[in-house]
Structure formats: C-alpha cells, structure tokens
Design a protein around this motif. Sequence first.
Motif: not given
Length: 218
Positions: A75-101
Amino acid sequence: MAETPADNQEHGTTPGEAAAAAVDPGSAQAAMSRQKMLTRATIGVGALMGAIIAVPVTVAALAPAFKVDTSYPIDIGPVKLYPEIPKGQVPWHEVTLEDAPDDTTGLSRRLVFVRNDGGDKFTVIANTCMHLGCPVQANATGFACPCHGGQYNSEGQRIAGPPVRPLNRYETSIDDRRHLILGQLYAVDDSLQRHQLKAPGQPLNGILRFLYPEAPAG
C-alpha cells in the motif's frame, strides 16, 4: 609464384622438406601444421566456452544484492498523492520502499516511480537498472543509470548502453479506500510484454536466456 630456395630458408625449410610435405601428408612438417591448426581450434572453442560461462558468473559477482520481494501487496497511500504531472516535467512520483541508513552510496535504496496515466490507470516502474542493478534516475524523457550509462525511454525501454532489457514493473490496483496498491514485480520484454521476473543482467529472449534460472514467483 614458385618459392625460391631463399624463401624456403626464410620459412625454416629446405626445398626437399617442402616438397616432401607437399607430397607426403604423413611427414613431420605436415603433422606439425595439423597440430598447430588443432591447437588454435581448441583455444578458440575454449575461449568461447569461457566467455559463455563467465557471463552469469560476472553478473552474480558484480551485481548488487538482488532479492525478489514477496511482500505483496504494498500500500503506497491514497491515489490523490499521485496526481497527473504536466507535460514537459518529470512525470514520475518517487516512492521509497526500502532504504539503508548506513548506506552512503544509495545503491541499496529501493524505490518506485509512479506515473498517473489518467482514468485511475497508473504505471509503476522499479528503479533497478537491468544491467548490473544500480539505481536509475528519472528525467523528463525517461530514465538514466549513473553507473554505466544505461538509458531508457519514458516507458522504461532500453535505448542505449549495456542494459539487456526494459525496467521491471509492478502490478497496480486501487482498493476501496482509494489507495494505490502495488502487486507483484515482473519483467517486460522490448515490446512491454510481461514475463516472469529475472534478476538484472538476465535476458528474456535469445539463447543466453537459457543460462539463467527463472526467479521464484512471489
């Protein structure tokens, strides 16, 4: 042009030896020639076999640890966290699933790129390069790997560099709470057709695919 005595001397043979070799396949010189030919052929075959064997060994030795995540769904959260991004910009939302401090290189960071395609349709791509497993970065036109120069288009299909196939993808769905849910991670070929998951560096097509076992299904 016929060989002269000087030519024969330069090659280390006398006229008599050269003539004997020409008419007598069992002569010492003819046997030596056959031995050289067989030696070269053996070396060539050995080099080819060595290269074939070295491919999976090298990938296993150099690739960062690659594990198949069987913790589905995610589960990566509500859909509203990932709106469509206007053309010409990076169209991706980054979501971290795992990290090593304690990892200062960032190589162990596992994240996904989420794109809203409209109409409750999403594309979710893993950040693992399909060369040796380095983390790719998103840009306005696609993805790039900083380790060895791998380049991918906006759909994650390879367009340059050493990657053997497109970036892996996740299944997606939306639950009753309007949360975006990630399903299984899977591989895609150059036509974006789904395949069972394999590790970085492992091709999906061609004869080399038989050198690698399938990853366990999650």
